[in-house]
Design a protein around this motif. Structure first.
Motif, short mmCIF file in Angstrom:
data_model
loop_
_atom_site.label_atom_id
_atom_site.label_comp_id
_atom_site.label_asym_id
_atom_site.label_seq_id
_atom_site.Cartn_x
_atom_site.Cartn_y
_atom_site.Cartn_z
N ALA A 1 0.95 -1.17 -0.07
CA ALA A 1 -0.13 -0.17 0.14
C ALA A 1 0.92 1.26 -0.07
CB ALA A 1 -0.77 0.17 1.22
N GLN A 2 1.84 1.24 0.90
CA GLN A 2 2.59 2.65 1.11
C GLN A 2 3.63 2.70 -0.06
OE1 GLN A 2 0.63 3.80 4.03
NE2 GLN A 2 2.39 4.79 3.19
N ALA A 3 4.18 1.82 -0.74
CA ALA A 3 5.03 1.77 -1.92
C ALA A 3 4.23 2.06 -3.08
CB ALA A 3 5.71 0.71 -1.95
N GLY A 4 3.02 1.58 -3.25
CA GLY A 4 2.11 1.74 -4.30
C GLY A 4 1.68 3.16 -4.45
N LEU A 5 1.19 3.68 -3.18
CA LEU A 5 0.98 5.33 -3.19
C LEU A 5 2.27 5.98 -3.48
CD1 LEU A 5 -0.68 7.62 -1.93
CD2 LEU A 5 0.56 7.39 0.20
N ARG A 6 3.24 5.63 -3.10
CA ARG A 6 4.44 6.46 -3.66
C ARG A 6 4.57 6.39 -5.17
NH1 ARG A 6 8.46 8.36 -0.58
NH2 ARG A 6 8.12 8.17 1.73
N MET A 7 4.34 5.10 -5.59
CA MET A 7 4.38 4.95 -7.04
C MET A 7 3.47 5.91 -7.88
SD MET A 7 5.20 0.91 -7.00
CE MET A 7 5.35 0.66 -8.75
N ASN B 1 -5.52 10.91 -0.47
CA ASN B 1 -5.40 10.09 0.69
C ASN B 1 -5.67 8.58 0.39
OD1 ASN B 1 -8.18 9.73 3.36
ND2 ASN B 1 -6.14 10.23 3.75
N LEU B 2 -5.10 7.76 1.52
CA LEU B 2 -5.03 6.33 1.25
C LEU B 2 -5.93 5.57 2.34
CD1 LEU B 2 -3.27 3.76 0.35
CD2 LEU B 2 -1.68 4.45 2.10
N THR B 3 -6.53 4.47 1.85
CA THR B 3 -7.24 3.32 2.75
C THR B 3 -6.95 2.15 2.22
OG1 THR B 3 -9.38 2.91 3.71
CG2 THR B 3 -9.31 3.37 1.14
N ASN B 4 -6.90 1.13 3.24
CA ASN B 4 -6.70 -0.19 2.91
C ASN B 4 -7.46 -1.31 3.77
OD1 ASN B 4 -4.44 0.71 4.64
ND2 ASN B 4 -4.77 -1.38 5.32
N ALA C 1 -6.21 -1.76 -1.36
CA ALA C 1 -6.00 -0.45 -1.08
C ALA C 1 -6.56 0.62 -2.02
CB ALA C 1 -4.87 -0.24 -0.59
N LEU C 2 -7.21 1.73 -1.60
CA LEU C 2 -7.53 2.76 -2.62
C LEU C 2 -6.73 3.96 -2.35
CD1 LEU C 2 -11.45 2.04 -2.57
CD2 LEU C 2 -9.75 1.28 -4.26
N VAL C 3 -6.61 4.56 -3.43
CA VAL C 3 -5.80 6.16 -3.28
C VAL C 3 -6.85 7.22 -4.01
CG1 VAL C 3 -3.93 7.61 -3.77
CG2 VAL C 3 -3.53 5.07 -3.13
N ALA C 4 -7.35 8.06 -3.27
CA ALA C 4 -8.00 9.22 -3.74
C ALA C 4 -7.09 10.50 -4.06
CB ALA C 4 -9.14 9.63 -3.00
N VAL D 1 -10.68 9.30 1.76
CA VAL D 1 -11.36 8.11 1.34
C VAL D 1 -11.30 6.82 2.36
CG1 VAL D 1 -8.96 7.37 0.34
CG2 VAL D 1 -11.21 6.46 -0.56
N ASP D 2 -12.35 6.04 2.27
CA ASP D 2 -12.15 4.82 3.21
C ASP D 2 -12.85 3.98 2.40
OD1 ASP D 2 -11.76 3.79 6.04
OD2 ASP D 2 -13.90 3.17 5.89
N CYS D 3 -12.36 2.63 2.89
CA CYS D 3 -12.63 1.45 1.92
C CYS D 3 -13.07 0.13 3.29
CB CYS D 3 -11.84 0.76 1.06
SG CYS D 3 -12.47 -0.62 0.20
N GLU D 4 -14.02 -0.33 3.25
CA GLU D 4 -14.03 -1.39 4.33
C GLU D 4 -14.73 -2.87 3.60
OE1 GLU D 4 -13.25 -1.15 7.48
OE2 GLU D 4 -12.82 0.93 7.35
#
Length: 232
Positions: free
Chosen positions: A68-74, A109-112, A117-120, A129-132
């Motif tokens: 999730a964190q590396a994906g956000l950075r990418m 914003n990131l949620t997982n 995981a989703l990034v808005a 953003v929130d995902c459940e």
């Protein structure tokens, strides 16, 4: 009860398309075993993020966090034109990450949840953003009475067992997205909001999940640009 619209199409993009101030981009990241190989992602993390991973107890939780964190950075790298590992963050009072360099006006914003995981992303307006993953939460009526408005709690209590699970997750994701957008965090949810009322839209990013996005003004879900981060 009004149906939550599904997001049926996610396209992979080598470079993200332009993001206008009124637009909303939503990215999906697979954080499970089908996601990107961990060996190529570890070097992208900051020292703070690496220390956070080391504190997680289970391998699957560590893997999800790294992806999730590396994906956000990418993802951010494609918008900012800098290497993923060079992106710097600052953190709000409740821990919300923000870009250290604010010149681009890019907000994210990131949620997982589970293996998703989703990034808005937004320009010029804070976004949350929130995902459940939809699952039994125990005594949802008691949780609703503690966490939601009296009106929301009453609707959940009056719902049939079949509807209660969905109504609970709709209310929960809306609350999370709202306090993430304005930076209050759940602990300060009863404090006055730092900005005017937020618009909240829901979607189903994958079967079995519900997501909410909050921003000052949002386009309809059908106008969101929805992309998926390649695992290659």
């Amino acid at each position: 009860m009004e149906a939550v619209p599904p997001v049926d199409y996610w396209h992979s993009a080598a470079h993200p398309p332009g993001l206008s101030p009124g637009g909303l981009h939503l990215w999906k990241i697979c954080t499970g075993c089908e996601g990107a190989p961990l060996a190529q992602l570890w070097p992208l993390l900051s020292q703070r993020e690496s220390e956070r991973v080391a504190k997680l107890r289970f391998d699957r939780h560590r893997a999800r966090y790294v992806r999730a964190q590396a994906g956000l950075r990418m993802i951010l790298s494609g918008y900012l034109g800098v290497e993923p590992e060079a992106i710097g963050f600052q953190y709000g009072k409740a821990g919300k990450p923000l870009l250290e360099d604010t010149a681009s006006g890019l907000e994210f914003n990131l949620t997982n949840s589970g293996d998703l995981a989703l990034v808005a992303l937004s320009v010029g307006a804070p976004v949350g953003v929130d995902c459940e993953q939809i699952r039994d939460r125990g005594d949802m009526v008691a949780i609703a009475e503690r966490m939601f408005t009296p009106e929301q709690a009453a609707r959940i209590a009056a719902a049939t067992p079949e509807d209660r699970l969905q109504q609970f997750h709709i209310a929960w994701t809306a609350l999370e997205a709202q306090v993430k957008a304005d930076g209050r965090g759940l602990l300060d949810r009863h404090q006055p909001a730092a900005q005017d009322a937020l618009q909240i839209e829901h979607c189903v990013p994958e079967p079995g999940f519900i997501a909410a996005v909050a921003r000052g003004r949002l386009p309809p879900v059908g106008e969101w640009v929805t992309m998926t981060l390649s695992a290659d």
